[in-house]
Design an enzyme around this catalytic site. Structure first.
Site, PDB file in Angstrom:
ATOM      1  CG  PHE A 247      -1.701  -2.950  -0.594  1.00  0.00           C
ATOM      2  CD1 PHE A 247      -1.848  -4.247  -0.169  1.00  0.00           C
ATOM      3  CD2 PHE A 247      -2.816  -2.110  -0.576  1.00  0.00           C
ATOM      4  CE1 PHE A 247      -3.087  -4.719   0.283  1.00  0.00           C
ATOM      5  CE2 PHE A 247      -4.050  -2.570  -0.134  1.00  0.00           C
ATOM      6  CZ  PHE A 247      -4.185  -3.881   0.303  1.00  0.00           C
TER       7      PHE A 247
ATOM      8  CG  ASP B 108     -15.591  -1.244   1.307  1.00  0.00           C
ATOM      9  OD1 ASP B 108     -14.852  -0.842   0.395  1.00  0.00           O
ATOM     10  OD2 ASP B 108     -16.051  -0.485   2.185  1.00  0.00           O
TER      11      ASP B 108
ATOM     12  CG  HIS C 183      -7.868  -6.971   6.802  1.00  0.00           C
ATOM     13  ND1 HIS C 183      -6.519  -7.170   6.722  1.00  0.00           N
ATOM     14  CD2 HIS C 183      -8.160  -6.044   5.846  1.00  0.00           C
ATOM     15  CE1 HIS C 183      -6.011  -6.403   5.780  1.00  0.00           C
ATOM     16  NE2 HIS C 183      -7.002  -5.711   5.225  1.00  0.00           N
TER      17      HIS C 183
END
Ligand code: IMP
Length: 194
Positions: free
Chosen positions: A153, A70, A181
């Site tokens: 993106f 996530d 990340h």
């Protein structure tokens, strides 16, 4: 060969994931590859909770080792918005041109040193014995004053990297993977899987 399912339907992410996990000697399958259709409600309060919810649910369904991620953008001046709501910010179907323009507008007049932000990625690994490991990777930067760059993106065109003098949308995919990340979290979870 070990089988690992990565709980994503995003083919772009799968390419990046397979590249980074290549030396694990495991077959890495997407949900589609594994023939799984699942609509899991991500109702966690943190990136970690959401990744764990997804990984555990698919692990229980399949009995395989499952990874799930996530990720999102935290802008300090906006109390870490859009955070876990990054994909849903202003509505899932709103274009990033509009989302990015809106964020720039909300930072109008805010000086450089207060425009700090980071991309965060949590990855959870759920194992058939019930164990769960979670890692987090971050990439620090600042919100720019206009969109720049064609690569990447989402929020990449407004994510300025002071050390590189460009946005993350101006980096090649390889350059971004080294510092991103997601790249960092993937390399950390790989250590947990060995
Ligand atoms: P996820 O796929 O549910 O983790 O959604 C993450 C959301 O965060 C994406 O839809 C983007 O809006 C944003 N995001 C996460 N990582 C990046 C990135 O590397 N660049 C730009 N936007 C990102």
């Amino acid at each position: 060969m070990k089988k690992i399912i990565f709980a994503t339907g995003n083919q772009g992410k799968m390419k990046e994931i397979r590249e980074i996990l290549a030396d694990l000697d495991a077959e890495v399958l997407s949900l589609k590859d594994a023939g799984i259709e699942a609509d899991i409600v991500e109702d966690g309060k943190t990136f970690e909770e959401n990744a764990q919810i997804k990984a555990k649910a698919i692990c229980e369904m399949t009995g395989e080792i499952v990874l799930a991620d996530d990720s999102g953008l935290e802008i300090d001046y906006l109390n870490k918005e859009p955070g876990i709501y990054s994909a849903r910010y202003m509505g899932e179907d709103t274009s990033y041109r509009i989302k990015n323009a809106n964020l720039i507008r909300r930072l109008e007049g805010v000086p450089d040193e207060q425009r700090t932000a980071r991309f965060v990625c949590a990855i959870a690994a759920a194992f058939p014995d019930g164990a769960v490991k979670t890692v987090r990777g971050t990439m620090e930067g600042r919100i720019g004053y206009e969109e720049k760059g064609e690569n990447g993106f989402g929020y990449d065109p407004i994510f300025y990297l002071p050390e590189y003098g460009c946005t993350s949308a101006e980096l090649s995919m390889e350059e971004k993977n080294k510092i991103s990340h997601r790249g960092k979290a993937l390399r950390a979870i790989k250590d947990e899987l060995r």
